[in-house]
Design an enzyme around this catalytic site. Structure first.
Site, PDB file in Angstrom:
ATOM      1  N   ARG A 137      -1.323  -5.192   4.335  1.00 41.35           N
ATOM      2  CA  ARG A 137      -0.458  -4.727   3.251  1.00 41.35           C
ATOM      3  C   ARG A 137       0.750  -4.001   3.836  1.00 41.35           C
ATOM      4  NH1 ARG A 137      -4.973  -1.346   0.060  1.00 41.35           N
ATOM      5  NH2 ARG A 137      -5.129  -0.554   2.184  1.00 41.35           N
ATOM      6  N   ARG A 166       0.879  -1.178   0.000  1.00 38.49           N
ATOM      7  CA  ARG A 166       0.000   0.000   0.000  1.00 38.49           C
ATOM      8  C   ARG A 166       0.906   1.214   0.000  1.00 38.49           C
ATOM      9  NH1 ARG A 166      -2.294   4.374   0.704  1.00 38.49           N
ATOM     10  NH2 ARG A 166      -4.396   4.664   1.487  1.00 38.49           N
ATOM     11  N   THR A 196      -5.881   7.220  -3.139  1.00 36.24           N
ATOM     12  CA  THR A 196      -6.465   7.406  -4.466  1.00 36.24           C
ATOM     13  C   THR A 196      -7.911   6.920  -4.451  1.00 36.24           C
ATOM     14  OG1 THR A 196      -5.669   5.256  -5.256  1.00 36.24           O
ATOM     15  CG2 THR A 196      -4.242   7.172  -5.658  1.00 36.24           C
ATOM     16  N   GLU A 239     -11.262   4.841  -5.147  1.00 38.20           N
ATOM     17  CA  GLU A 239     -11.500   3.396  -5.223  1.00 38.20           C
ATOM     18  C   GLU A 239     -11.996   3.006  -6.608  1.00 38.20           C
ATOM     19  OE1 GLU A 239     -10.653   1.259  -2.821  1.00 38.20           O
ATOM     20  OE2 GLU A 239      -9.931   3.005  -1.742  1.00 38.20           O
TER      21      GLU A 239
END
Length: 147
Positions: free
Chosen positions: A114, A62, A68, A70
């Site tokens: 992540r 990530r 940003t 989706e």
């Protein structure tokens, strides 16, 4: 054989060995150089998920310094469209040459597992490039609506 010739041969012999070492050294994994494409249904090794998430050498990352829009669960058509543009642009940027993958402040992973990382090329965050192009926001610690 002169001393200079001996040194020249020593450098000549060790420089190629150094390149081979760098290419196989685990520390070199922090420099990304693979070709990235859009993630699909197959194995995810080096691919882009969306504008702020990618897989690098089988590790999900990530991009920690940006947010940003989706694309998988957008709240409106405008968010989806901008998210698609951010995804394509991230793919262009990561394929434009090698970049460093740097640790993020005091956290290693997000709540989804992540790895939190910053992508940097030539001293500039790739996330900052997306922000400057209007495709991302600087991460402030919480999501903001795109619609």
């Amino acid at each position: 054989m002169s001393v200079i010739t001996g040194i020249s041969r020593a450098v000549w012999l060790f420089v190629p060995l150094g390149i081979v070492f760098l290419a196989t050294c685990p520390a070199a994994a922090d420099i990304a150089q693979a070709a990235y494409q859009r993630c699909g249904t197959g194995p995810r090794v080096n691919c882009v998920v969306d504008g702020d998430t990618l897989w690098n050498n089988g590790v999900k990352i990530r991009i920690a310094d940006i947010d940003t829009p989706e694309i998988s669960q957008p709240h409106c058509a405008a968010e989806k469209a901008l998210g698609e543009r951010a995804t394509v642009r991230l793919m262009d940027l990561v394929n434009a040459g090698s970049f460093d993958i740097l640790a993020w402040k005091n956290r290693d992973k997000d709540r989804n597992g992540r790895k939190l990382r910053v992508l940097v090329r030539d001293g500039r965050s790739i996330g900052d490039i997306l922000v400057s192009e209007g495709l991302a926001r600087t991460w402030t610690g919480k999501r903001e609506p795109w619609c």
